[in-house]
Design an enzyme around this catalytic site. Structure first.
Site, PDB file in Angstrom:
ATOM      1  N   CYS A 193     -87.269 -57.231-107.253  1.00  0.00           N
ATOM      2  CA  CYS A 193     -88.565 -56.744-106.416  1.00  0.00           C
ATOM      3  C   CYS A 193     -88.987 -55.274-106.503  1.00  0.00           C
ATOM      4  O   CYS A 193     -90.167 -55.181-106.583  1.00  0.00           O
ATOM      5  CB  CYS A 193     -88.242 -57.236-105.077  1.00  0.00           C
ATOM      6  N   HIS A 219     -86.164 -56.257 -99.166  1.00  0.00           N
ATOM      7  CA  HIS A 219     -87.198 -56.969-100.182  1.00  0.00           C
ATOM      8  C   HIS A 219     -88.372 -56.388-100.038  1.00  0.00           C
ATOM      9  O   HIS A 219     -88.899 -55.831 -98.808  1.00  0.00           O
ATOM     10  CB  HIS A 219     -87.366 -58.607 -99.899  1.00  0.00           C
ATOM     11  N   HIS A 229     -94.409 -60.907-105.493  1.00  0.00           N
ATOM     12  CA  HIS A 229     -93.161 -60.109-105.550  1.00  0.00           C
ATOM     13  C   HIS A 229     -92.115 -60.769-106.453  1.00  0.00           C
ATOM     14  O   HIS A 229     -92.548 -61.714-107.028  1.00  0.00           O
ATOM     15  CB  HIS A 229     -92.794 -60.286-103.913  1.00  0.00           C
TER      16      HIS A 229
END
Length: 195
Positions: free
Chosen positions: A100, A153, A165
């Site tokens: 990510c 994240h 993402h």
């Protein structure tokens, strides 16, 4: 069949002629100046590349699942679209695989020339906080698994509640902040301020 094709080409040619004005001035070599689009052209400050991107906004909108128009950040949308489908690979940031934060760092470098640290926690520390209802295209969205837990994240907000993402279970994709998992784990939004 040939006549139908010729009629179609003639109709397209006629229609296109309404979109172009030919300047009477001559070019440097004595040849007529190139045609310039009169109904489709606009100056977005980015030259020919910006014009091409603006024409491709419809494609980016469809690929990303958002309602974008020509005023959107075409460079960002183009870059994200080019990364869609890249598999997830922890610690990496190439089109062979990316995590990510690797995805976010590459998109910001390619779209804006901004170098970010390859760590969602560092990105969070360096971003200016933005209220969820004030997020704009290009803002970062951060997630954690509960109070007191670290950021785990990061993604890039698009619009319409959607963000891009690199997920462990699918690679680079677009998801909704309203999906139960992301809704439950959303922590904050931040804006990258270029120096």
């Amino acid at each position: 069949m040939k006549n139908t094709l010729l009629c179609c080409l003639a109709a397209v040619s006629l229609a296109l002629s309404f979109f172009f004005d030919y300047a009477p001035a001559e070019g440097a070599a004595g040849s007529p100046a190139l045609a310039q689009a009169s109904l489709l052209s606009f100056d977005d400050g980015n030259g020919p590349e910006g014009f091409r991107d603006s024409l491709n906004i419809g494609y980016y909108s469809q690929a990303l699942g958002i309602q974008a128009d020509y005023t959107e950040d075409a460079s960002l949308l183009r870059t994200i679209t080019e990364w869609l489908g890249t598999p997830y690979r922890f610690g990496s940031n190439t089109k062979k695989g990316t995590d990510c934060s690797g995805f976010v760092t590459r998109v910001f470098k390619e779209a804006y020339g901004i170098t970010l640290v390859h760590s969602s926690r560092s990105m969070f520390s360096n971003a200016k906080r933005v209220a969820k209802d004030e997020m704009k295209t290009g803002d970062l969205v951060f997630f954690r698994r509960g109070p007191g837990q670290p950021i785990y994240h990061v993604g890039i907000y698009l619009k319409d509640g959607k963000f891009a993402h690199s997920a462990t279970n699918g690679g680079v994709m677009v998801s909704s902040l309203e999906q139960p998992y992301y809704h439950r784990n959303f922590y904050a939004a931040g804006r990258v301020i270029s120096e």
